[in-house]
Enzyme design. Structure first.
Site, mmCIF file in Angstrom:
data_model
loop_
_atom_site.group_PDB
_atom_site.id
_atom_site.type_symbol
_atom_site.label_atom_id
_atom_site.label_comp_id
_atom_site.label_asym_id
_atom_site.label_seq_id
_atom_site.Cartn_x
_atom_site.Cartn_y
_atom_site.Cartn_z
ATOM 1 N N GLN A 1 98.380 89.529 133.852
ATOM 2 C CA GLN A 1 96.979 89.958 133.889
ATOM 3 C C GLN A 1 96.134 88.925 134.615
ATOM 4 O O GLN A 1 96.339 87.707 134.464
ATOM 5 C CB GLN A 1 96.454 90.189 132.478
ATOM 6 C CG GLN A 1 96.416 88.960 131.587
ATOM 7 C CD GLN A 1 96.144 89.307 130.137
ATOM 8 O OE1 GLN A 1 96.996 89.894 129.467
ATOM 9 N NE2 GLN A 1 94.956 88.970 129.670
ATOM 10 N N GLY B 1 74.529 74.852 133.747
ATOM 11 C CA GLY B 1 73.942 73.521 133.605
ATOM 12 C C GLY B 1 74.242 72.883 132.276
ATOM 13 O O GLY B 1 75.336 72.399 132.010
ATOM 14 N N GLY B 2 73.215 72.842 131.420
ATOM 15 C CA GLY B 2 73.325 72.080 130.196
ATOM 16 C C GLY B 2 72.977 70.629 130.442
ATOM 17 O O GLY B 2 72.730 70.194 131.572
ATOM 18 N N ASP C 1 71.811 82.666 132.765
ATOM 19 C CA ASP C 1 70.894 81.813 132.016
ATOM 20 C C ASP C 1 70.814 80.466 132.723
ATOM 21 O O ASP C 1 71.851 79.837 132.969
ATOM 22 C CB ASP C 1 71.418 81.634 130.588
ATOM 23 C CG ASP C 1 70.600 80.644 129.785
ATOM 24 O OD1 ASP C 1 69.373 80.849 129.667
ATOM 25 O OD2 ASP C 1 71.184 79.667 129.269
ATOM 26 N N ASP D 1 69.978 76.704 132.645
ATOM 27 C CA ASP D 1 69.816 75.622 131.677
ATOM 28 C C ASP D 1 69.716 74.288 132.415
ATOM 29 O O ASP D 1 70.516 73.370 132.199
ATOM 30 C CB ASP D 1 71.004 75.635 130.713
ATOM 31 C CG ASP D 1 70.742 74.853 129.448
ATOM 32 O OD1 ASP D 1 69.777 74.083 129.420
ATOM 33 O OD2 ASP D 1 71.517 75.019 128.493
ATOM 34 N N GLU E 1 68.232 70.910 132.826
ATOM 35 C CA GLU E 1 67.562 69.928 131.977
ATOM 36 C C GLU E 1 67.368 68.610 132.733
ATOM 37 O O GLU E 1 68.304 67.817 132.795
ATOM 38 C CB GLU E 1 68.370 69.699 130.708
ATOM 39 C CG GLU E 1 68.593 70.982 129.903
ATOM 40 C CD GLU E 1 69.367 70.750 128.616
ATOM 41 O OE1 GLU E 1 69.304 69.632 128.062
ATOM 42 O OE2 GLU E 1 70.041 71.680 128.168
ATOM 43 N N TYR F 1 64.800 72.171 118.555
ATOM 44 C CA TYR F 1 65.593 71.148 117.869
ATOM 45 C C TYR F 1 65.664 69.898 118.733
ATOM 46 O O TYR F 1 65.161 69.873 119.857
ATOM 47 C CB TYR F 1 67.005 71.663 117.574
ATOM 48 C CG TYR F 1 67.596 72.486 118.700
ATOM 49 C CD1 TYR F 1 68.139 71.886 119.834
ATOM 50 C CD2 TYR F 1 67.593 73.877 118.644
ATOM 51 C CE1 TYR F 1 68.675 72.634 120.867
ATOM 52 C CE2 TYR F 1 68.124 74.645 119.660
ATOM 53 C CZ TYR F 1 68.668 74.014 120.774
ATOM 54 O OH TYR F 1 69.188 74.774 121.797
ATOM 55 N N ASP F 2 66.288 68.862 118.182
ATOM 56 C CA ASP F 2 66.338 67.547 118.842
ATOM 57 C C ASP F 2 64.951 66.986 119.084
ATOM 58 O O ASP F 2 64.730 66.264 120.066
ATOM 59 C CB ASP F 2 67.131 67.604 120.154
ATOM 60 C CG ASP F 2 68.625 67.750 119.930
ATOM 61 O OD1 ASP F 2 69.050 67.715 118.768
ATOM 62 O OD2 ASP F 2 69.366 67.905 120.926
#
Length: 441
Positions: free
Chosen positions: A120, A146-147, A200, A202, A204, A280-281
């Site tokens: 596959q 990204g991230g 998306d 991302d 940063e 957060y953070d």
């Protein structure tokens, strides 16, 4: 957002048929709607690397009941090459095609209960996501680019009209058209087509400091606007050939200075379907003093409410703001000064399972139930922490998340986002709390 589990400070529509093709998909679950008939998003990040040490497979989203409660899965992450293109391969620390689409899964680890074979063209996480979508047709899967660690070359990729056009085209070719690089019997033209429903972003952070090797420039702000526009244009053009609409989102920061340095809010929000807010953070374990990392309200400090307000005041529509929620905690050890431990000096990050100062909710839940740690709550601030007299963990538990979910409904926001799905309990305790909260139950 992270590529790894290491903490960081983030101070933080021409015909009716075409119109139908481009209309937003209706929610599969009427109970997920508000009184205004607007579907609330539940966006969860699935980490590529979680299949290793954590042994968290796509199948776990099914068995835990999580997939039924999500509207979107963001697959973290896709990387950007030094020449400004989306790419994959087997490059340590930079790309992991083995996890993405090469690795064969046994029947016991497969969503459909069938083992992968070597004939596959797509196996690994990508094939499991395809199987999950077949079982849960309401689910959309976005590739998150990204991230924290993989935003290195975003600024270069966005620098000129030519670089932006080439960058976007490469991402659509790789992830939406599904033209994966050949890796033995895996990959090839169109092999991953239909798995991803959008992109998306991302990055940063545009216009301000991120990870140590991440480039940033003053012109990133206007270039990010242009990049978002280029993505929207090319996604729409490709969508017309497929008679469907591809989504575009972005992860965006808390700190007003970072918002103002990198984001022309009114302009980008016209082209983005939604943004996920960093919730957060606000404080991290690398700091010298214990502090909340994800409070709903915090006078004179970063908070979820402050983040929402900052984006609203700059022109973002409330229904496009999706609140980020942590499924992990930040922790300190060597806490002195007495009391409940909050706002006290600490000697360093707390020991933890995967990385010092960073622990999954499922592990913190055990600490909370073990008898050594006491659960403390700031009910006005809307946050919680654990303290045993020496070590403190600031985190969100189901009670906190229900309060935040009520806030989303009351303020007309677009929904909730979770980093990351592998940190929840095996029975999906946190996602269940948010799902019920968003339903007003």
């Amino acid at each position: 957002m992270r590529r790894s589990m290491l903490g960081r400070l983030a101070v933080a529509a021409c015909s009716l048929s075409l119109l139908a093709a481009f209309a937003p998909a209706a929610s599969a679950d009427a109970d997920a709607r508000t009184g205004h008939g607007r579907s609330l998003k539940r966006v969860g990040y699935f980490t590529q690397w979680g299949v290793y040490g954590r042994d968290f497979q796509v199948q776990d989203l099914d068995t835990s009941g999580t997939a039924a409660k999500l509207t979107h899965i963001n697959y973290a992450f896709g990387n950007v090459s030094p020449d400004g293109k989306c790419f994959t391969g087997n490059v340590p620390g930079e790309a992991d095609a083995w996890a993405d689409y090469v690795r064969p899964l046994a029947a016991s680890d497969s969503v459909d209960g069938v083992a992968d074979d070597w004939q596959q063209p797509v196996a690994g996480n990508f094939n499991q996501l395809r199987e999950l979508k077949a079982k849960y047709p309401h689910l959309k899967v976005l590739i998150s680019l990204g991230g924290w660690s993989w935003s290195t070359h975003f600024s270069d990729a966005a620098l000129t009209p030519a670089s932006r056009k080439a960058f976007v085209a490469s991402c659509i070719d790789l992830y939406l058209k599904g033209n994966l690089p050949q890796d033995g019997s895996r990959g090839g033209p169109g092999s991953a087509a239909g798995i991803f429903d959008g992109i998306d972003l991302d990055w940063e952070w545009p216009g301000s400091e991120g990870d140590t090797d991440t480039k940033f420039r003053p012109e990133d702000k206007r270039n990010f606007t242009a990049l978002v526009g280029e993505f929207r244009s090319q996604l729409d053009a490709y969508g017309r050939t497929q008679q469907r609409r591809y989504e575009l989102s972005a992860f965006v920061p808390t700190a007003p200075a970072k918002i103002d340095a990198g984001f022309e809010v009114r302009r980008i929000m016209r082209d983005l379907d939604f943004v996920t807010l960093q919730g957060y953070d606000f404080h991290v374990s690398g700091e010298k003093t214990t502090a909340q990392q994800s409070a709903l309200y915090a006078r004179g400090d970063f908070s979820v409410d402050g983040t929402v307000d900052a984006w609203l005041r700059r022109g973002a529509p409330a229904h496009k703001l999706v609140m980020g929620m942590p499924f992990y905690g930040q922790g300190w050890t060597g806490v002195s000064g007495g009391g409940d431990g909050m706002g006290q000096p600490a000697t360093g990050p707390a020991p933890a399972t995967w990385a010092a100062g960073y622990e999954d909710y499922k592990a913190l839940k055990k600490l909370a139930e073990g008898g050594t740690y006491q659960v403390h709550r700031d009910r006005r601030g809307g946050h919680a922490w654990l303290f045993d007299g020496t070590t403190l963990w600031t985190y969100d538990d189901p009670q906190v998340l229900r309060t935040k979910s009520a806030y989303i409904r009351e303020h007309g926001l677009g929904g909730a986002m979770f980093w990351s799905l592998d940190a929840d309990t095996a029975d999906g305790e946190l996602i269940t709390a948010v799902d019920r909260g968003l339903r007003g139950r």
